[in-house]
Motif scaffolding. Structure first.
Motif, PDB file in Angstrom:
ATOM      1  N   THR A  40      39.779  28.038  40.650  1.00  0.00           N
ATOM      2  CA  THR A  40      40.089  27.858  39.236  1.00  0.00           C
ATOM      3  C   THR A  40      40.958  26.618  39.050  1.00  0.00           C
ATOM      4  O   THR A  40      41.926  26.416  39.789  1.00  0.00           O
ATOM      5  CB  THR A  40      40.861  29.085  38.688  1.00  0.00           C
ATOM      6  N   GLU A  58      43.543  25.659  37.007  1.00  0.00           N
ATOM      7  CA  GLU A  58      44.480  26.267  36.053  1.00  0.00           C
ATOM      8  C   GLU A  58      44.997  25.261  35.029  1.00  0.00           C
ATOM      9  O   GLU A  58      45.246  25.610  33.870  1.00  0.00           O
ATOM     10  CB  GLU A  58      45.665  26.894  36.789  1.00  0.00           C
ATOM     11  N   ARG A 114      39.130  37.470  35.055  1.00  0.00           N
ATOM     12  CA  ARG A 114      38.523  37.268  36.370  1.00  0.00           C
ATOM     13  C   ARG A 114      39.186  36.131  37.143  1.00  0.00           C
ATOM     14  O   ARG A 114      39.227  36.156  38.379  1.00  0.00           O
ATOM     15  CB  ARG A 114      37.029  36.965  36.211  1.00  0.00           C
ATOM     16  N   GLU A 115      39.677  35.120  36.420  1.00  0.00           N
ATOM     17  CA  GLU A 115      40.169  33.905  37.069  1.00  0.00           C
ATOM     18  C   GLU A 115      41.683  33.903  37.307  1.00  0.00           C
ATOM     19  O   GLU A 115      42.174  33.153  38.147  1.00  0.00           O
ATOM     20  CB  GLU A 115      39.807  32.675  36.226  1.00  0.00           C
ATOM     21  N   SER A 145      36.738  36.118  31.128  1.00  0.00           N
ATOM     22  CA  SER A 145      36.831  35.077  32.161  1.00  0.00           C
ATOM     23  C   SER A 145      38.267  34.883  32.625  1.00  0.00           C
ATOM     24  O   SER A 145      38.519  34.706  33.821  1.00  0.00           O
ATOM     25  CB  SER A 145      36.275  33.755  31.623  1.00  0.00           C
ATOM     26  N   GLY A 166      36.500  27.292  35.543  1.00  0.00           N
ATOM     27  CA  GLY A 166      36.660  28.678  35.967  1.00  0.00           C
ATOM     28  C   GLY A 166      35.391  29.284  36.495  1.00  0.00           C
ATOM     29  O   GLY A 166      35.090  29.206  37.688  1.00  0.00           O
ATOM     30  N   GLU A 167      34.608  29.869  35.613  1.00  0.00           N
ATOM     31  CA  GLU A 167      33.387  30.577  36.012  1.00  0.00           C
ATOM     32  C   GLU A 167      32.394  29.675  36.730  1.00  0.00           C
ATOM     33  O   GLU A 167      31.634  30.120  37.583  1.00  0.00           O
ATOM     34  CB  GLU A 167      32.706  31.191  34.777  1.00  0.00           C
TER      35      GLU A 167
END
Length: 458
Positions: A329, A331, A367-368, A364, A323-324
């Protein structure tokens, strides 16, 4: 020591200055976040005192084995071997902020004692200060949960069936008599009342209740008379039936139940409604949200309560890189970790993640991800950290603002009434500075209000 319920979800007050670096602090930083904390073992307590809300029975079920305290003070029946354990029922060590300590433990200092980043001044500890953070992970804590409804002693299904028959016979309905029975019997006892009613009168209790009641009080009483597994399966079917889908119901049930509960729900869904729940989920949802719910339906989460801290570190790194730590991303990585690891393991992973990413995992995910998959993943994380806090938040938002989401209010109060509604009430008060009963009383009315308050224990 970990922080129960941290990191906060939307609507929770923030923890200023979190996350900590290195080892976790013994006490949380100052601020509005109301969770009490426990103190790791090894500190000699001073003085005496009693713990006001202690269970009366000897042995004190629900007190964790974080030993290290000598059994001092006037707490009768305290275990001597291994020291006096701190209470871990639900939100943690629930000593009133100004009250006496438990068995000689010092009283909890006010929030401002933690301010400024320095050690808190605590009476009874050597030097009046909290020592430096614990070296290494804490011992496992056995969580103790409690429902507001217990099985009634001296239960007589025939007598209760007779009371209900009289309450519905003739002109008018004695709603108070019905409330007195259903709010003070366990779900298992209600099933026996239902069977006794049919045996004694040759009539179906549920049909009689439906003919006498209406609106929210009818929905609430019928929910109480459904077997718990059937009620979950019925709620899921209702959420996917007809036009539109109530995704929040799917998330609330499938992302919070134990493996055994989920397997029983899936089997019940098939036997009672003649449908395959996975097929219904596929036809009503899509994408990463669909995959997450299908994962949840397997009821195959690891339930080993022992935490592997090395694996937690590896999973935290894996989530960061998915992710970050990258553009876009991955998933499937989030799905794999959050759907398969045990809740204690996930809690350790969340704590490791905040050290690696310098950001908590809930932030996070915000954000993702977006939409329903975001809500589903956050629900799993919140349940790993503090399940009662998750349900307290759901209850709060079911009543906040104009109107009331009565179905959510009914479903959570009924499904948690024999599991952890005591802890949910405690968390509700700590998070929102008002009691659950106060908010229910201001948002509902009549017999519906009276029955809800009876269930929550007011």
């Amino acid at each position: 020591m970990s922080y129960p319920g941290y990191p906060p979800s939307d609507g929770y007050p923030a923890f200023p200055g979190y996350p900590p670096t290195g080892q976790e602090s013994v006490y949380p930083p100052a601020g509005q976040y109301p969770y009490p904390t426990t103190v790791p073992g090894g500190f000699p307590p001073s003085g005496g005192g009693t713990f006001p809300a202690a269970p009366p029975n000897a042995g004190f079920p629900g007190y964790s084995a974080l030993g290290g305290y000598p059994a001092s003070g006037s707490f009768p029946g305290a275990p001597q071997a291994g020291g006096m354990p701190p209470y871990s029922g639900g939100p943690g060590f629930a000593v009133p902020p100004t009250g006496p300590g438990f068995g000689g433990y010092p009283q909890q200092p006010p929030a401002q004692s933690y301010a400024g980043g320095g050690p808190a001044q605590i009476p009874g500890f050597p030097g009046g200060q909290v020592p430096s953070p614990m070296p290494g992970p804490p011992a496992a804590v056995v969580q103790y949960t409690q429902g507001t409804i217990q099985a009634a002693p001296n239960f007589d299904a025939g007598r209760d069936a007779e009371i209900l028959r009289k309450a519905m016979k003739g002109f008018g309905t004695d709603e108070q008599a019905i409330i007195n029975v259903v709010a003070n019997r366990s779900n298992d006892q209600r099933q026996k009342i239902k069977a006794a009613f049919k045996t004694m009168y040759g009539k179906d209790l549920i049909k009689d209740l439906k003919s006498e009641l209406s609106g929210n009080v009818e929905e609430l009483i019928l929910a109480l008379f459904m077997p718990s597994t059937y009620y979950d399966a019925w709620s899921l079917r209702h959420a996917m039936k007809g036009a539109g889908t109530q995704e929040s119901v799917l998330i609330e049930i499938l992302c919070t139940r134990t493996n055994q509960e989920i397997r029983e729900i899936v089997n019940c869904y098939k036997s009672e409604f003649g449908r395959d729940i996975e097929e219904d989920i596929r036809s009503d949802t899509s994408g990463h949200f669909e995959r997450l719910l299908i994962s949840m339906c397997q009821g195959n989460r690891d339930e080993n309560q022992t935490v592997d801290y090395q694996k937690a570190q590896e999973d935290a790194q894996r989530l960061y890189q998915a992710g970050e730590g990258k553009l876009g991303t991955d998933e499937s990585c989030f799905n794999m970790v959050l759907a398969s690891r045990s809740f204690p393991q996930l809690k350790a992973t969340v704590e490791a993640y905040s050290r690696i990413a310098n950001r908590d995992l809930l932030s996070s995910i915000d954000r993702e991800f977006s939409g329903n998959v975001e809500r589903g993943l956050k629900t799993i994380v919140q349940c790993a950290l503090n399940r009662p806090a998750f349900f307290a938040e759901r209850l709060y938002y079911s009543m906040k603002g104009a109107g009331t989401d009565d179905s959510t209010l009914i479903r959570i109060v009924v499904t948690r009434s024999e599991i952890d509604l005591v802890q949910i009430k405690q968390m509700f008060t700590q998070m929102y500075q008002k009691t659950l009963a106060t908010m229910i009383a201001s948002d509902t009315s009549g017999d519906y209000r009276q029955l809800l308050l009876a269930i929550v224990g007011q």
